[in-house]
Design a protein around this motif. Structure first.
Motif, PDB file in Angstrom:
ATOM      1  N   THR A   1      -9.664 -20.353 -17.098  1.00 18.98           N
ATOM      2  CA  THR A   1      -8.635 -21.102 -16.410  1.00 18.98           C
ATOM      3  C   THR A   1      -7.511 -20.193 -15.985  1.00 18.98           C
ATOM      4  OG1 THR A   1      -7.535 -21.615 -18.488  1.00 18.98           O
ATOM      5  CG2 THR A   1      -9.181 -23.199 -17.687  1.00 18.98           C
ATOM      6  N   SER A   2      -6.736 -20.670 -15.006  1.00 17.35           N
ATOM      7  CA  SER A   2      -5.650 -19.873 -14.469  1.00 17.35           C
ATOM      8  C   SER A   2      -4.596 -20.799 -13.917  1.00 17.35           C
ATOM      9  CB  SER A   2      -6.168 -18.952 -13.365  1.00 17.35           C
ATOM     10  OG  SER A   2      -5.122 -18.268 -12.753  1.00 17.35           O
ATOM     11  N   THR A   3      -3.395 -20.318 -13.833  1.00 14.48           N
ATOM     12  CA  THR A   3      -2.315 -21.048 -13.196  1.00 14.48           C
ATOM     13  C   THR A   3      -1.861 -20.252 -11.996  1.00 14.48           C
ATOM     14  OG1 THR A   3      -0.573 -19.915 -14.431  1.00 14.48           O
ATOM     15  CG2 THR A   3      -1.581 -21.851 -15.475  1.00 14.48           C
ATOM     16  N   PRO A   4      -1.132 -20.877 -11.047  1.00 13.42           N
ATOM     17  CA  PRO A   4      -0.618 -20.109  -9.913  1.00 13.42           C
ATOM     18  C   PRO A   4       0.219 -18.931 -10.351  1.00 13.42           C
ATOM     19  CG  PRO A   4      -0.440 -22.474  -9.486  1.00 13.42           C
ATOM     20  CD  PRO A   4      -0.874 -22.325 -10.918  1.00 13.42           C
ATOM     21  N   ASP A   5       1.057 -19.137 -11.391  1.00  6.66           N
ATOM     22  CA  ASP A   5       1.891 -18.032 -11.861  1.00  6.66           C
ATOM     23  C   ASP A   5       1.056 -16.911 -12.423  1.00  6.66           C
ATOM     24  OD1 ASP A   5       4.173 -19.297 -11.072  1.00  6.66           O
ATOM     25  OD2 ASP A   5       4.656 -20.104 -13.044  1.00  6.66           O
ATOM     26  N   ASP A   6      -0.079 -17.268 -13.060  1.00  3.29           N
ATOM     27  CA  ASP A   6      -0.963 -16.247 -13.622  1.00  3.29           C
ATOM     28  C   ASP A   6      -1.463 -15.324 -12.516  1.00  3.29           C
ATOM     29  OD1 ASP A   6      -2.767 -15.012 -15.560  1.00  3.29           O
ATOM     30  OD2 ASP A   6      -4.346 -16.082 -14.508  1.00  3.29           O
ATOM     31  N   ALA A   7      -1.859 -15.896 -11.389  1.00  5.87           N
ATOM     32  CA  ALA A   7      -2.334 -15.082 -10.268  1.00  5.87           C
ATOM     33  C   ALA A   7      -1.249 -14.151  -9.770  1.00  5.87           C
ATOM     34  CB  ALA A   7      -2.818 -15.993  -9.130  1.00  5.87           C
ATOM     35  N   ALA A   8      -0.024 -14.668  -9.697  1.00  9.21           N
ATOM     36  CA  ALA A   8       1.078 -13.841  -9.208  1.00  9.21           C
ATOM     37  C   ALA A   8       1.398 -12.703 -10.153  1.00  9.21           C
ATOM     38  CB  ALA A   8       2.316 -14.709  -8.992  1.00  9.21           C
ATOM     39  N   GLU A   9       1.320 -12.976 -11.443  1.00 11.89           N
ATOM     40  CA  GLU A   9       1.687 -11.962 -12.426  1.00 11.89           C
ATOM     41  C   GLU A   9       0.636 -10.860 -12.539  1.00 11.89           C
ATOM     42  OE1 GLU A   9       2.250 -14.171 -15.955  1.00 11.89           O
ATOM     43  OE2 GLU A   9       4.151 -15.077 -15.324  1.00 11.89           O
ATOM     44  N   ARG A  10      -0.623 -11.196 -12.290  1.00 11.58           N
ATOM     45  CA  ARG A  10      -1.701 -10.245 -12.533  1.00 11.58           C
ATOM     46  C   ARG A  10      -1.942  -9.299 -11.370  1.00 11.58           C
ATOM     47  NH1 ARG A  10      -6.857 -13.414 -14.436  1.00 11.58           N
ATOM     48  NH2 ARG A  10      -7.691 -11.336 -14.153  1.00 11.58           N
ATOM     49  N   HIS A  11      -1.345  -9.568 -10.216  1.00  7.08           N
ATOM     50  CA  HIS A  11      -1.640  -8.728  -9.053  1.00  7.08           C
ATOM     51  C   HIS A  11      -0.355  -8.366  -8.313  1.00  7.08           C
ATOM     52  CE1 HIS A  11      -3.478  -7.053  -5.559  1.00  7.08           C
ATOM     53  NE2 HIS A  11      -3.020  -8.000  -4.767  1.00  7.08           N
ATOM     54  N   VAL A  12      -0.138  -7.082  -8.129  1.00 11.18           N
ATOM     55  CA  VAL A  12       1.005  -6.598  -7.358  1.00 11.18           C
ATOM     56  C   VAL A  12       0.466  -6.047  -6.042  1.00 11.18           C
ATOM     57  CG1 VAL A  12       2.954  -5.007  -7.303  1.00 11.18           C
ATOM     58  CG2 VAL A  12       2.216  -6.001  -9.488  1.00 11.18           C
TER      59      VAL A  12
ATOM     60  N   GLU B   1       6.946   3.277  -5.265  1.00 13.69           N
ATOM     61  CA  GLU B   1       5.857   2.309  -5.411  1.00 13.69           C
ATOM     62  C   GLU B   1       4.688   2.897  -6.172  1.00 13.69           C
ATOM     63  OE1 GLU B   1       3.082  -0.841  -2.889  1.00 13.69           O
ATOM     64  OE2 GLU B   1       4.761   0.182  -1.917  1.00 13.69           O
ATOM     65  N   ARG B   2       4.372   4.160  -5.928  1.00 16.65           N
ATOM     66  CA  ARG B   2       3.267   4.781  -6.669  1.00 16.65           C
ATOM     67  C   ARG B   2       3.554   4.803  -8.162  1.00 16.65           C
ATOM     68  NH1 ARG B   2       3.473   8.480  -2.296  1.00 16.65           N
ATOM     69  NH2 ARG B   2       4.458  10.067  -3.588  1.00 16.65           N
ATOM     70  N   GLU B   3       4.812   4.966  -8.521  1.00 13.83           N
ATOM     71  CA  GLU B   3       5.181   4.983  -9.931  1.00 13.83           C
ATOM     72  C   GLU B   3       5.040   3.604 -10.559  1.00 13.83           C
ATOM     73  OE1 GLU B   3       6.436   6.430 -13.584  1.00 13.83           O
ATOM     74  OE2 GLU B   3       5.960   7.579 -11.762  1.00 13.83           O
ATOM     75  N   SER B   4       5.448   2.575  -9.835  1.00  7.96           N
ATOM     76  CA  SER B   4       5.438   1.223 -10.389  1.00  7.96           C
ATOM     77  C   SER B   4       4.095   0.514 -10.235  1.00  7.96           C
ATOM     78  CB  SER B   4       6.529   0.369  -9.724  1.00  7.96           C
ATOM     79  OG  SER B   4       6.284   0.248  -8.329  1.00  7.96           O
ATOM     80  N   ASN B   5       3.287   0.928  -9.245  1.00  8.88           N
ATOM     81  CA  ASN B   5       2.014   0.274  -8.971  1.00  8.88           C
ATOM     82  C   ASN B   5       0.953   1.349  -8.744  1.00  8.88           C
ATOM     83  OD1 ASN B   5      -0.069  -1.417  -8.261  1.00  8.88           O
ATOM     84  ND2 ASN B   5       0.883  -2.182  -6.378  1.00  8.88           N
TER      85      ASN B   5
END
Length: 344
Positions: free
Chosen positions: A2-13, A301-305
């Motif tokens: 299962t997943s929530t909309p917030d879960d999708a947002a948090e897991r992918h940058v 960005e390379r440092e953070s992602n």
């Protein structure tokens, strides 16, 4: 799972998120403008466009049913401004014809494997988790990574590892893979990580991260036919663009970027022989490049992602219809094997 909309947002940058939106937004300014997000994934790029460009609608394509489900939950709040379609993105022409019924104002491609696929331990994409060797972006169809490892001969495996994974020790790794399957068939990712590590000289294992990452990348590209799909998809994306429409592509592998560069450069170049006093209209460019070469992520960005470290972004705008004689034709990528190089 299962997943929530917030879960999708948090897991992918999303990589180069604001740059993508900024490049696409001018083409989406008119009411009813449509963007096709060819690689919907977790929906991050689509969400940003829908938030920042209120005139835009988005059709999101993904071959992974789980990605469709998660992104649809995340983007539910946008109502009929968003529609998801389960398809491979080289089918963009059919999708646009069926869903939109005419040319679109934007196309976005964020290539490679998504955070969803890496994070789902049972999919076999990650060398950090033991799982069945699957690696299919659409788990319902096609050969698995285990099929490749158990059926391709040493020469085919060597070429895949060298060309798709840029593995310096491709032949050594391929030989070890074949030797290991003579004892028992390949089934799980942890076994592959161990065999690859043992096949690579000890002196080179201390730098560059996990020594198996290049093998996993090569297998993923092969299993999903990523380069062949891209060869068809980029010309098809240009074909569905309205005049003034924009295409933005993020690549993470030199072979991907080469395909994108070739198609965009062809459209942005005069096709007439050099030296003509007047260039015929049909030989004028039909694309205008939006980027100077391939853009990279900033150091911040390379440092953070970390996923942004290898990104290459290119963009183009359609300036006029493509003359019939200049429509790009699909040129198959050099395959790392042919049917005769497989063993059963």
């Amino acid at each position: 799972m299962t997943s929530t909309p917030d879960d999708a947002a948090e897991r992918h940058v999303p990589v180069l998120l604001q740059r993508c939106v900024d490049l696409l937004a001018p083409a989406l300014a008119e009411p009813g403008a449509v963007l096709v997000d060819c690689t919907l994934g977790m929906g991050g790029h689509t969400e940003a466009v829908l938030e920042q460009v209120p005139t835009a609608r988005v059709v999101g394509i993904d071959r992974d049913p789980e990605a469709i489900a998660r992104a649809s939950r995340r983007l539910e709040r946008f109502g009929d401004r968003f529609r998801a379609v389960h398809a491979v993105y080289d089918e963009i022409g059919d999708v646009v014809a069926d869903v939109v019924g005419g040319p679109v104002q934007g196309v976005l491609m964020d290539l490679g494997v998504s955070s969803l696929q890496i994070d789902e331990a049972d999919r076999g994409f990650s060398y950090a988790h033991d799982a069945p060797l699957d690696m299919r972006m659409d788990p319902s169809t096609g050969q698995t990574a285990a099929d490749v490892l158990n059926t391709y001969d040493e020469r085919a495996l060597t070429r895949i590892l060298r060309d798709y994974g840029e593995e310096r020790f491709a032949q050594r790794v391929a030989r070890a893979i074949v030797r290991r399957r003579e004892q028992r068939p390949w089934e799980r990712s942890a076994e592959l990580v161990e065999v690859v590590r043992d096949a690579i000289p000890a002196a080179t294992r201390t730098t560059g991260g996990n020594p198996a990452k290049r093998t996993f990348q090569a297998l993923r590209i092969e299993v999903n036919g990523e380069l062949e799909v891209l060869e068809r998809a980029v010309p098809a994306a240009v074909d569905v663009l309205a005049v003034g429409g924009r295409l933005v592509v993020e690549s993470y592998h030199s072979l991907e970027d080469r395909i994108v560069k070739r198609v965009l450069a062809a459209g942005a170049t005069i096709s007439a022989p050099p030296g003509l006093p007047v260039v015929p209209e049909e030989d004028q460019p039909y694309l205008r490049l939006l980027t100077r070469g391939a853009e990279e992520a900033s150091a911040v960005e390379r440092e953070s992602n970390p996923r942004s470290a290898s990104v290459r972004l290119r963009g183009a705008e359609r300036t006029r219809p493509t003359p019939p004689h200049r429509r790009p034709t699909h040129r198959p990528t050099d395959r790392p094997h042919d049917p005769g190089e497989r063993t059963r």
